[in-house]
Design a protein around this motif. Structure first.
Motif, PDB file in Angstrom:
ATOM      1  N   ARG A   1       0.862  -1.183   0.000  1.00  0.00           N
ATOM      2  CA  ARG A   1       0.000   0.000   0.000  1.00  0.00           C
ATOM      3  C   ARG A   1       0.885   1.214   0.000  1.00  0.00           C
ATOM      4  N   GLU A   2       0.604   2.124  -0.920  1.00  0.00           N
ATOM      5  CA  GLU A   2       1.425   3.322  -1.007  1.00  0.00           C
ATOM      6  C   GLU A   2       0.643   4.559  -0.638  1.00  0.00           C
ATOM      7  N   GLY A   3       1.360   5.530  -0.071  1.00  0.00           N
ATOM      8  CA  GLY A   3       0.775   6.836   0.197  1.00  0.00           C
ATOM      9  C   GLY A   3      -0.300   6.819   1.273  1.00  0.00           C
ATOM     10  N   GLU A   4      -0.296   5.802   2.127  1.00  0.00           N
ATOM     11  CA  GLU A   4      -1.243   5.818   3.237  1.00  0.00           C
ATOM     12  C   GLU A   4      -0.452   5.944   4.534  1.00  0.00           C
ATOM     13  N   THR A   5      -1.114   6.447   5.568  1.00  0.00           N
ATOM     14  CA  THR A   5      -0.391   6.675   6.825  1.00  0.00           C
ATOM     15  C   THR A   5       0.025   5.341   7.437  1.00  0.00           C
ATOM     16  N   PHE A   6       1.047   5.403   8.288  1.00  0.00           N
ATOM     17  CA  PHE A   6       1.514   4.203   8.978  1.00  0.00           C
ATOM     18  C   PHE A   6       0.357   3.596   9.774  1.00  0.00           C
ATOM     19  N   PHE A   7      -0.427   4.477  10.396  1.00  0.00           N
ATOM     20  CA  PHE A   7      -1.535   3.996  11.219  1.00  0.00           C
ATOM     21  C   PHE A   7      -2.553   3.212  10.386  1.00  0.00           C
ATOM     22  N   LYS A   8      -2.875   3.757   9.206  1.00  0.00           N
ATOM     23  CA  LYS A   8      -3.864   3.097   8.347  1.00  0.00           C
ATOM     24  C   LYS A   8      -3.347   1.717   7.909  1.00  0.00           C
ATOM     25  N   LYS A   9      -2.076   1.682   7.511  1.00  0.00           N
ATOM     26  CA  LYS A   9      -1.522   0.411   7.048  1.00  0.00           C
ATOM     27  C   LYS A   9      -1.495  -0.609   8.165  1.00  0.00           C
ATOM     28  N   ALA A  10      -1.036  -0.179   9.343  1.00  0.00           N
ATOM     29  CA  ALA A  10      -0.923  -1.108  10.474  1.00  0.00           C
ATOM     30  C   ALA A  10      -2.300  -1.588  10.904  1.00  0.00           C
ATOM     31  N   SER A  11      -3.256  -0.646  11.007  1.00  0.00           N
ATOM     32  CA  SER A  11      -4.584  -1.055  11.475  1.00  0.00           C
ATOM     33  C   SER A  11      -5.233  -1.985  10.454  1.00  0.00           C
ATOM     34  N   ALA A  12      -5.011  -1.714   9.158  1.00  0.00           N
ATOM     35  CA  ALA A  12      -5.597  -2.577   8.125  1.00  0.00           C
ATOM     36  C   ALA A  12      -5.010  -3.984   8.229  1.00  0.00           C
TER      37      ALA A  12
ATOM     38  N   TYR B   1     -13.007   7.505   5.251  1.00  0.00           N
ATOM     39  CA  TYR B   1     -13.048   6.589   6.391  1.00  0.00           C
ATOM     40  C   TYR B   1     -12.225   7.109   7.557  1.00  0.00           C
ATOM     41  N   PRO B   2     -12.723   8.098   8.294  1.00  0.00           N
ATOM     42  CA  PRO B   2     -12.003   8.532   9.486  1.00  0.00           C
ATOM     43  C   PRO B   2     -12.002   7.408  10.534  1.00  0.00           C
TER      44      PRO B   2
END
Ligand code: UDP
Ligand code: MG
Length: 310
Positions: free
Chosen positions: A122-133, A204-205
């Protein structure tokens, strides 16, 4: 014929580019197609822009909801209105590349009923978004007995038979990727890199993401309730042992059994757990209530570009 279902919520910055890229890809596939944009109660100019495409291009359809019903409701509507032999589902923000549609179609022609895109990166997404996903997909997989692929969203091709099967599922809680896994059929993956949004902000907040995860878990598993039972059991065993110890101390030794602090500790601890489990049960009961009310998943205000069948 192919259908493409695109959920749209306040996507005025990207929608023109999305339309262009999708049209380009679909024209290259030499099959009749329809682009179904489901406007999920956008408060910007998305609807007007798409209405413009409808006027100029007979392949474009628009479904306007009466308000915002959510991403899953928008896809549900698109699936219900789609008349293709194969249906592509793709977000409006171009994070997932429509350019792999032809590869998906090839797999479909080989006989697969579902070809889902699996994110190898996944590119250009926050670390938080990637980790939570990442945690989310693995958690869901552990929580359910169904074979649910990890790192896979709604970006996929589904055959008409799969679409018909999913449409028949009566539940109001539409965790689409779960439902598609649940119906079975022959499924396969294509790996791809998820890009950053072409433009605009995520819809998606954090709050919505948590609600989405809760919906997914409760819709496909009651393992959390079983875990509650196990926890209760463990705490009971621990307290029996503890009672046995203090009885022994009181009857057979000179030790004074400790007083208030430990009592309060135990009470607060067990009360906390009890409340948590009550809340958990509430989550399930609330969803039973939602299902029982049997309200529609979405309300259509108007449609454009469909023929009389709809
Ligand atoms: N979307 C929608 N209704 C909503 C929220 C989102 O139809 O209430 C659409 C949105 O326009 C996009 C897709 O669902 O096409 C995925 O949303 P987004 O890209 O914001 O989510 P993310 O990729 O950040 O998880
Ligand atoms: Mg996105």
């Amino acid at each position: 014929m192919f259908s493409v279902v695109v959920p749209v919520f306040n996507e005025e910055e990207v929608i023109t580019e999305t339309y262009k890229r999708l049209s380009g890809v679909m024209q290259g596939m030499a099959e009749p197609y329809e682009l179904i944009f489901v406007n999920d109660g956008s408060r910007d100019k998305s609807a007007a822009i798409i209405a413009g495409f409808c006027e100029a291009d007979k392949n474009v359809r628009l479904i306007n909801f009466s308000r915002n019903f959510g991403h899953m409701s928008a896809i549900t509507a698109g699936m219900e209105y789609a008349s293709g032999d194969a249906i592509f589902i793709i977000d409006a923000d171009l994070q997932d590349p429509p350019e792999i549609f032809p590869q998906m179609a090839d797999k479909w022609r080989e006989g697969y009923h579902v070809v889902y895109g699996q994110r190898k990166k996944r590119e250009g997404e926050t670390f938080f978004k990637k980790a939570s996903a990442k945690i989310f997909y693995r958690f869901i997989k552990r929580m359910t007995h169904i074979e649910m692929p990890v790192d896979t969203g709604e970006f996929r091709l589904i055959d008409k038979t799969v679409n018909d099967a999913v449409k028949k599922l009566p539940e109001k809680s539409r965790y689409i990727r779960g439902l598609v896994s649940w119906v079975g059929f022959k499924q396969t993956a294509i790996m791809y890199v998820r890009n950053e949004r072409f433009a605009g902000q995520t819809k998606y907040p954090l709050g919505k993401m948590v609600a989405f995860a809760m919906d997914a878990v409760t819709a496909f598993s009651y393992k959390p309730l079983k875990a509650a039972t196990t926890l209760g059991f463990l705490i009971s065993i621990a307290s029996f042992i503890y009672i046995a110890v203090i009885l022994f101390q009181g009857l057979f030794t000179d030790t004074t059994v400790d007083g208030w602090a430990s009592t309060m500790g135990v009470i607060l601890f067990t009360q906390g757990i009890t409340m948590m489990i009550l809340g958990l049960m509430g989550e399930y009961i609330g969803r039973i209530y939602e299902e029982l009310k049997n309200r529609p998943v979405y309300i259509v205000q108007e449609t454009l570009g469909f023929d009389e069948n709809h």
